[in-house]
Design an enzyme around this catalytic site. Sequence first.
Site, short mmCIF file in Angstrom:
data_model
loop_
_atom_site.label_atom_id
_atom_site.label_comp_id
_atom_site.label_asym_id
_atom_site.label_seq_id
_atom_site.Cartn_x
_atom_site.Cartn_y
_atom_site.Cartn_z
N PHE A 125 0.88 -1.17 0.00
CA PHE A 125 0.00 0.00 0.00
C PHE A 125 0.92 1.23 0.00
O PHE A 125 1.80 1.33 0.86
CB PHE A 125 -0.88 -0.04 1.24
CG PHE A 125 -1.94 1.01 1.26
CD1 PHE A 125 -3.14 0.80 0.62
CD2 PHE A 125 -1.73 2.21 1.92
CE1 PHE A 125 -4.13 1.77 0.63
CE2 PHE A 125 -2.71 3.18 1.94
CZ PHE A 125 -3.91 2.96 1.29
N ASP A 190 3.32 -4.33 9.05
CA ASP A 190 2.08 -3.58 8.86
C ASP A 190 0.95 -4.61 8.83
O ASP A 190 0.94 -5.51 7.97
CB ASP A 190 2.14 -2.78 7.55
CG ASP A 190 0.92 -1.91 7.38
OD1 ASP A 190 -0.19 -2.35 7.76
OD2 ASP A 190 1.05 -0.80 6.85
N TYR A 213 -9.95 0.47 11.12
CA TYR A 213 -11.21 0.70 10.39
C TYR A 213 -11.50 -0.35 9.33
O TYR A 213 -12.53 -0.31 8.71
CB TYR A 213 -11.26 2.11 9.77
CG TYR A 213 -10.04 2.50 8.94
CD1 TYR A 213 -9.86 2.01 7.65
CD2 TYR A 213 -9.08 3.34 9.46
CE1 TYR A 213 -8.75 2.36 6.91
CE2 TYR A 213 -7.96 3.72 8.73
CZ TYR A 213 -7.81 3.22 7.44
OH TYR A 213 -6.70 3.58 6.72
N LYS A 214 -10.56 -1.29 9.12
CA LYS A 214 -10.80 -2.35 8.12
C LYS A 214 -11.54 -3.50 8.82
O LYS A 214 -12.67 -3.33 9.23
CB LYS A 214 -9.47 -2.74 7.47
CG LYS A 214 -8.96 -1.58 6.59
CD LYS A 214 -7.57 -1.77 6.02
CE LYS A 214 -7.19 -0.54 5.18
NZ LYS A 214 -5.76 -0.45 4.90
N ARG A 357 -11.26 -6.21 -6.28
CA ARG A 357 -10.92 -6.71 -4.95
C ARG A 357 -12.18 -7.04 -4.16
O ARG A 357 -13.12 -6.24 -4.15
CB ARG A 357 -10.16 -5.59 -4.23
CG ARG A 357 -9.02 -6.00 -3.39
CD ARG A 357 -8.19 -4.81 -2.95
NE ARG A 357 -8.96 -3.76 -2.28
CZ ARG A 357 -8.52 -3.05 -1.25
NH1 ARG A 357 -7.34 -3.30 -0.74
NH2 ARG A 357 -9.24 -2.10 -0.71
#
Length: 398
Positions: A125, A190, A213-214, A357
């Site tokens: 990312f 990460d 928040y995922k 995705r």
Amino acid sequence: MLDRNHCLALDAADPLRAFREEFVLPEGVVYLVGNSLGALPRGTSERVRRTVEDEWGGRLVGGWNQAGWYEMPLRLGDRLAPLIGAGPGQVVVGNTTSIAIFQALAAALRLRQDRRVIVSDASNFPTDHYVAQGLARLLGGYEVRDVSEGRFDDAAVVLLSEVDYRTGARRDVPAVTAAVQAAGALMIWDLCHSVGALQVDVSQADLAVGCTYKYLNAGPGAPAFLYVNPRHHDTAENVLSGWHGHAEPFAFEAGYRPAEGIRRFAVSTPHIVSFAALDAALDVWERVPMDQVRAKSKALTSLFVDLVGDALELVSPADAEERGSQVSFRHPDGYPVMRALIDRGVHGDFRAPDVLRFGFAPLYIRYADVYDAAATLREVLDKELWRDERYAQRLAVT
Ligand SMILES: *Cc1c(COP(=O)(O)O)cnc(C)c1O
């Protein structure tokens, strides 16, 4: 075997099935974007209301002491710790992932001052890689090297994601950590795409970061977390030496003195309303058996791969063991395909240049949802429904 009734039977036998009732999910939507923004837990609205109306409205500034606001970065860190294989006093919550990455990288570089190389993953990312580049520019004389070069012998630190945001590929955390440390470098993980999707174990890592928040469902812009292995607690420095990491913030001294332990990695006034939403999300996680989450995650992603079949080129690893909780496919017109799918109630997302995705949050995605998503996807492709010109125009957030 793979008909819808079979999926309904799998749902009826699913040990996690009751958790779906704990989330607010709109009618007619199959939400496969829990890897980007998790769904709203039912308890969150009341928890946030209480913080805003009772604590803030009722106690005003007294909330810092009386409602425990001041302790939230460490208290929520302790609540989150079991999800990443950490213990109490090892995790602090606050800020954002990008900021936590900066803190972690800078701390690692200060611990390995004899080395001048940051190993990062250009396909990670981008914010991870961008922050590494920015830090290298700031310090001068540092090199950011791509992990694909496979050279760690002169690296100060290696920063990698456990699960790749685009492909869903999962790295072997213990093996990579051991290899990096054997080369004399520090390891930062990460965990953005693994926490809440599988049982993480950072206990051997030097530092780790992640967002909430995922898969953790703490809401848009929810705070990040930073783990520091206790072996570094006395020596690691927080270069973002804000007052909340000071040994005595309310002494208002002129000079910075770091707090003991993980508290020194706190930076500034915590975002209490967002912390309240994370607290509510963790109320759910406290009751979740992670081995069942991983088992269901593998079953859901495998079912989706089987049902989509050769209709699309699979980007994710074919073996469920080597994936996180997402499945990615490639299509040259991936963007309009995804828009057509969302228009029909199946929400995934698109990552440039050509990746579709789909994230599978095992707490609220059912086997029947997977069946419906795959059927809709096949219809969009077979009938070329994505060619409708409405789907060509890019929205700001893809
Ligand atoms: C989601 C994600 C981030 C998010 O960074 P923010 O600073 O919270 O915007 C960072 N790194 C990875 C690998 C991610 O998946």
